[in-house]
Design an enzyme around this catalytic site. Structure first.
Site, PDB file in Angstrom:
ATOM      1  N   LYS A 100      41.552  99.962  27.745  1.00  0.00           N
ATOM      2  CA  LYS A 100      40.671 100.709  26.918  1.00  0.00           C
ATOM      3  C   LYS A 100      40.526 102.095  27.335  1.00  0.00           C
ATOM      4  CE  LYS A 100      36.044 101.627  24.338  1.00  0.00           C
ATOM      5  NZ  LYS A 100      35.249 102.088  24.628  1.00  0.00           N
ATOM      6  N   ALA A 187      31.763 103.121  19.982  1.00  0.00           N
ATOM      7  CA  ALA A 187      30.777 104.232  19.537  1.00  0.00           C
ATOM      8  C   ALA A 187      29.726 104.810  18.519  1.00  0.00           C
ATOM      9  CB  ALA A 187      31.183 105.425  20.384  1.00  0.00           C
ATOM     10  N   ASN A 209      27.547  98.063  22.033  1.00  0.00           N
ATOM     11  CA  ASN A 209      27.211  98.196  23.391  1.00  0.00           C
ATOM     12  C   ASN A 209      25.358  98.200  22.675  1.00  0.00           C
ATOM     13  OD1 ASN A 209      27.906  98.778  26.738  1.00  0.00           O
ATOM     14  ND2 ASN A 209      26.442  97.054  25.124  1.00  0.00           N
TER      15      ASN A 209
END
Length: 259
Positions: A100, A187, A209
């Site tokens: 990534k 994100a 996350n």
């Protein structure tokens, strides 16, 4: 019906929820959350891994790599040169070509650098890496990354860790429409409803996350995101009904009104 698999590089994935491993209260909760999410692609920052002492409570000891693809990320690098070096190190450490690509020199907003990201993608793809670049929601850049050899594109929904959802929705729709690569919304997703909406839009996967790791109950939240991604993908495949500016009756009323 054939399994609805997502192909990135040489691998296929049945889960379309990718999860990160940072910010969890403990390694045990992180592991339980990963399991609850059903994810088969787990990101890990190289800077958070103890490479010298395998006896420590390192996160890698908590992930079953037979069932999960590790996705090392280059978070913390400032330019293409540093990113390439980090990727080469990750290949040796994690024994994977998946990377990534994150290049964000601005420590306040952590916005990805488009120029350096494109440079690094060209170099890494030519070296056989499966490159998943994290980028701003820029349709033009996505096409350039596709030409440069990226295996997927990962445009942001909102700034990292903001939990604000699909702030860049209009641009994401253009990217999804134009892309010949898998589009992973990365994100800013803060709620399972955000993930479901991303999948309904046609995203191939989402990465979450902060919204999971900082939830009151990360394990339950991981399962909630899992179900939301599944629901959103099913809705996309089932084809959502058309929207209308006026009311449309579910049942005919003509006979009743004329009787």
């Amino acid at each position: 019906m054939d399994a609805d698999l997502l192909k990135i590089g040489p691998r296929e994935f049945s889960s379309r929820l990718f999860v990160g491993t940072g910010k969890f209260p403990s390694p045990d909760i992180m592991l339980k959350s990963v399991i609850a999410s059903g994810s088969e692609m787990i990101t890990v920052a190289m800077k958070r891994v103890n490479l010298m002492n395998e006896a420590t409570d390192d996160m890698l000891t908590h992930i079953n790599r037979d069932h999960v693809q590790l996705l090392p990320n280059t978070s913390g690098v400032r330019d293409a040169k540093e990113a390439v070096l980090a990727a080469q190190m990750s290949r040796e450490i994690f024994h994977t070509d998946f990377i990534k690509l994150e290049i964000h020199p601005d420590p306040k907003y952590l916005m990805p650098d488009p120029v350096e990201t494109l440079k690094a993608t060209e170099t890494l793809a030519a070296d056989g890496f499966v490159v998943l670049p994290y980028i701003q929601a820029d349709p033009v850049l996505c096409k350039l990354l596709e030409e440069a050899g990226a295996s997927a594109v990962m445009p942001l929904g909102a700034p990292i860790g903001s939990n604000r959802g699909l702030v860049t929705k209009d641009l994401l729709e253009i990217i999804i429409e134009q892309s010949n690569l898998p589009v992973v919304i990365d994100a800013g997703l803060g709620a399972p409803s955000h993930a479901a909406q991303a999948m309904e839009m046609g995203a191939d996967a989402v990465l979450v996350n902060t919204a999971i790791a900082t939830a009151g109950d990360p394990v339950e939240m991981a399962e909630a995101f899992k179900l939301a991604v599944i629901a959103g993908r099913k809705a996309r495949l089932a084809q959502l009904g058309a929207q209308s500016l006026t009311a449309v009756a579910s049942s005919p009323l003509t006979s009743f009104l004329n009787s």
